[in-house]
Design a protein around this motif. Structure first.
Motif, PDB file in Angstrom:
ATOM      1  N   ARG A   1       1.065  -1.318  -0.431  1.00 36.44           N
ATOM      2  CA  ARG A   1       0.065   0.380   0.212  1.00 36.44           C
ATOM      3  C   ARG A   1       0.749   0.951  -0.153  1.00 36.44           C
ATOM      4  N   PRO A   2       0.338   2.387  -0.477  1.00 28.96           N
ATOM      5  CA  PRO A   2      -1.311   2.397  -0.593  1.00 28.96           C
ATOM      6  C   PRO A   2      -1.350   2.212  -2.094  1.00 28.96           C
TER       7      PRO A   2
ATOM      8  N   ALA B   1       0.455   9.780   6.148  1.00 31.75           N
ATOM      9  CA  ALA B   1       0.024   8.649   6.343  1.00 31.75           C
ATOM     10  C   ALA B   1       0.735   7.571   5.087  1.00 31.75           C
ATOM     11  N   ALA B   2       0.342   8.278   3.895  1.00 37.63           N
ATOM     12  CA  ALA B   2       0.463   7.846   2.942  1.00 37.63           C
ATOM     13  C   ALA B   2       1.488   6.850   2.441  1.00 37.63           C
TER      14      ALA B   2
ATOM     15  N   LEU C   1       4.279   6.479   5.666  1.00 33.36           N
ATOM     16  CA  LEU C   1       4.676   5.458   6.965  1.00 33.36           C
ATOM     17  C   LEU C   1       3.288   3.734   5.716  1.00 33.36           C
ATOM     18  N   GLU C   2       2.578   4.297   5.146  1.00 31.30           N
ATOM     19  CA  GLU C   2       1.936   3.315   4.713  1.00 31.30           C
ATOM     20  C   GLU C   2       2.481   2.168   4.182  1.00 31.30           C
ATOM     21  N   PHE C   3       3.393   2.897   3.017  1.00 35.04           N
ATOM     22  CA  PHE C   3       4.825   2.509   1.523  1.00 35.04           C
ATOM     23  C   PHE C   3       5.423   2.000   2.556  1.00 35.04           C
TER      24      PHE C   3
ATOM     25  N   GLN D   1       5.743   0.295   5.779  1.00 35.67           N
ATOM     26  CA  GLN D   1       5.213  -0.083   6.675  1.00 35.67           C
ATOM     27  C   GLN D   1       4.890  -1.387   6.044  1.00 35.67           C
ATOM     28  N   SER D   2       4.045  -1.060   4.608  1.00 41.75           N
ATOM     29  CA  SER D   2       3.984  -2.474   4.047  1.00 41.75           C
ATOM     30  C   SER D   2       5.021  -3.036   3.055  1.00 41.75           C
TER      31      SER D   2
ATOM     32  N   GLU E   1       6.808  -5.208   5.953  1.00 39.71           N
ATOM     33  CA  GLU E   1       5.774  -6.069   6.349  1.00 39.71           C
ATOM     34  C   GLU E   1       6.123  -7.343   5.370  1.00 39.71           C
TER      35      GLU E   1
END
Length: 303
Positions: free
Chosen positions: A249-250, A277-278, A280-282, A284-285, A288
């Protein structure tokens, strides 16, 4: 100084200034190779994002400490010594050879003896600094915008860094590849890196990738990359099977088969309803996905 929090930075609008800064930061960054002890993965040589620009870590000359800062507010390269002396070099349109001469002259005024290997790294067709007399552009507004982008990205990636209790790098700027990066480590040794990065010693590459890692970062595009726009990237070394098919993501992020990296255009972040947020989402995803595919012991590494 009124700027957008996440300002636009199209590559074509500042390509010439970017090329000049790439060489100038290499001149300064190489000073750390001789004026500081090697730390793991060459972290001692990376530049730091500061409230005024990009700076070396404190370097050592004799019994003195010295820093060099690209000040993108005053548009000067500033040398500061622990004995109270300082010297400056103006950031303005000038050939790399002239910039190099002025840097060496500034160091001489401070009684600092420094020798560097003058061949640029990680660029095509490198020309030694003292022989590069091609006129270079310097757009002060573009340089300032570039620095402001780094300020925002570092701010967000420091949040991401705080979530990890294993070994992590600082969020710092690499003058060879001209990118801001943060790296996490599993704690396990990595296979010997094959090397082969253009105009970079395989010894340096193998030191950088001596242990399993997952990196996230940003660069302006271009250079040795086929990506011709500013973008965020993430990758693992060694790359575990399955990365191209992993769900990340995102929206707008994807795996680039040419780069063997996940890519997210900078424009997709700056235009997002919540850019922090965008990003951080990149980060983190992709972490993971790579950590799970690579069998990392996540429960012992994460906060």
């Amino acid at each position: 100084m009124a700027v957008d929090t996440w300002p636009p930075l199209p590559l074509d609008a500042w390509r010439d200034t970017y090329a000049a800064l790439h060489m100038w930061t290499q001149v300064v960054g190489k000073l750390a190779l001789g004026l500081s002890p090697l730390t793991n993965h060459y972290w001692n040589t990376a530049l730091q994002v500061t409230p005024r620009g990009l700076a070396t870590l404190p370097l050592t000359t004799g019994h003195r400490s010295v820093t060099a800062t690209f000040d993108f507010i005053a548009h000067q390269l500033v040398f500061e010594s622990s004995d109270g002396r300082n010297a400056t070099v103006s950031l303005e349109a000038q050939p790399v050879a002239e910039f190099y001469r002025l840097v060496m002259a500034a160091l001489a005024r401070l009684d600092i003896r420094a020798r560097i290997w003058t061949r640029p790294v990680e660029v095509a067709n490198p020309m030694r600094f003292e022989a590069d007399t091609v006129p270079r552009a310097y757009d002060a507004a573009a340089a300032q915008t570039f620095w402001q982008v780094l300020v925002q990205i570092k701010r967000v990636l420091e949040v991401f860094r705080s979530r990890f209790v294993g070994k992590t790098s600082p969020v710092h700027f690499w003058w060879g590849s001209f990118d801001l990066a943060h790296t996490r480590f599993s704690g396990r040794p990595a296979p010997v890196h094959p090397g082969g990065i253009p105009n970079l010693s395989d010894t340096a590459t193998r030191e950088a990738y001596s242990h399993e890692c997952i990196s996230v970062g940003w660069w302006p595009g271009g250079g040795l990359s086929p990506i011709q726009e500013p973008a965020f990237y993430a990758y693992a070394y060694p790359e575990p099977p399955g990365c191209p098919d992993a769900v990340i993501r995102p929206a707008g992020a994807g795996y680039d088969l040419r780069m063997h990296e996940w890519i997210l255009p900078y424009e997709a972040v700056r235009r997002a309803p919540d850019p922090d947020a965008a990003l951080l989402e990149f980060a983190q995803s992709t972490y993971e996905a790579a950590a799970d595919l690579g069998g990392w012991e996540r429960t012992s590494l994460e906060r």
